[in-house]
Every structure is written in C-alpha cells, then in structure tokens.
Write a protein that holds these residues in place. Structure first.
Motif, short mmCIF file in Angstrom:
data_model
loop_
_atom_site.label_atom_id
_atom_site.label_comp_id
_atom_site.label_asym_id
_atom_site.label_seq_id
_atom_site.Cartn_x
_atom_site.Cartn_y
_atom_site.Cartn_z
N TYR A 1 0.82 -1.21 0.00
CA TYR A 1 0.00 0.00 0.00
C TYR A 1 0.86 1.26 0.00
O TYR A 1 0.48 2.26 -0.60
CB TYR A 1 -0.96 0.00 1.19
N ASP B 262 -6.06 1.60 3.05
CA ASP B 262 -5.10 0.49 3.11
C ASP B 262 -5.80 -0.87 3.25
O ASP B 262 -5.44 -1.70 4.08
CB ASP B 262 -4.12 0.67 4.28
N LEU C 11 -9.06 -0.05 -2.12
CA LEU C 11 -8.39 -0.12 -3.42
C LEU C 11 -9.40 -0.21 -4.55
O LEU C 11 -9.32 0.52 -5.53
CB LEU C 11 -7.43 -1.33 -3.45
#
Length: 105
Positions: A18, A33, A38
C-alpha cells in the motif's frame, strides 16, 4: 493509457504494497489500506485509462497477495479502461541464463 508499475522486489506485506501503491497512484491520505478501499479508488478516484502492472513477484508472494490479485482481476472485468498484469521475478534456468516468467492472469 497510463502504465503504473509496482515492483515487488522489496514488498514483504500489504503495508509495503500500500505504501508503494499510494505513492505511484497518488492516492489520498485517507486511503484505507485495504482491498475495498483499493477497489473503490480504482472505480471512482484514479484517473483512467490505467494499466497496472506488478513485476518481480515471487512464487511465495502469489499466495500472500492472492486476494489482491483477485480484486484487481475483478476490477479489470468491471472496467473497460483498466487493465492489470503481473509477472514473476526472473529466475535462472538449467543453463544458467535468466528468464522472466510472465504470468498474465
């Protein structure tokens, strides 16, 4: 299309990943994270079109990051302007020459 490379040579865990991802994609400080964050970033924050490529993955890392690879494959299936590929680290074959083992999903 913009291509972003993530080099797994020095990535040992998700924290390392990350950190490199946030730098390469200029993700905001509030990025969570985690895989949900994501996916949300790819589908709503990151400028597309984008090709994300992981290089120098080891065989051991494939197991560690299996959920990550699946998440990115799902994102690729969902979005027309996002592509993803990964490649295993180089290895020496029986004759001693180095080869890269492409492992495109």
């Amino acid at each position: 299309m913009k291509t972003v490379y993530i080099d797994f040579t020095d990535i040992g865990d998700y924290d390392d990943f990350y950190a490199q991802l946030k730098e390469k994609l200029t993700l905001p400080k509030y990025f969570g994270d985690n895989l949900d964050a994501l996916y949300d970033s790819l589908t709503g924050f990151v400028q597309l079109p984008l090709h994300l490529e992981f290089v120098n993955l080891s065989v051991d890392q494939l197991e560690t990051f299996e959920d990550l690879l699946v998440t990115l494959e799902d994102a690729e299936d969902e979005m027309d302007d996002f592509t993803f590929a990964y490649f295993l680290e180089q290895y020496e074959d029986e004759e001693g020459s180095e080869e890269e083992t492409p492992t495109q999903q």
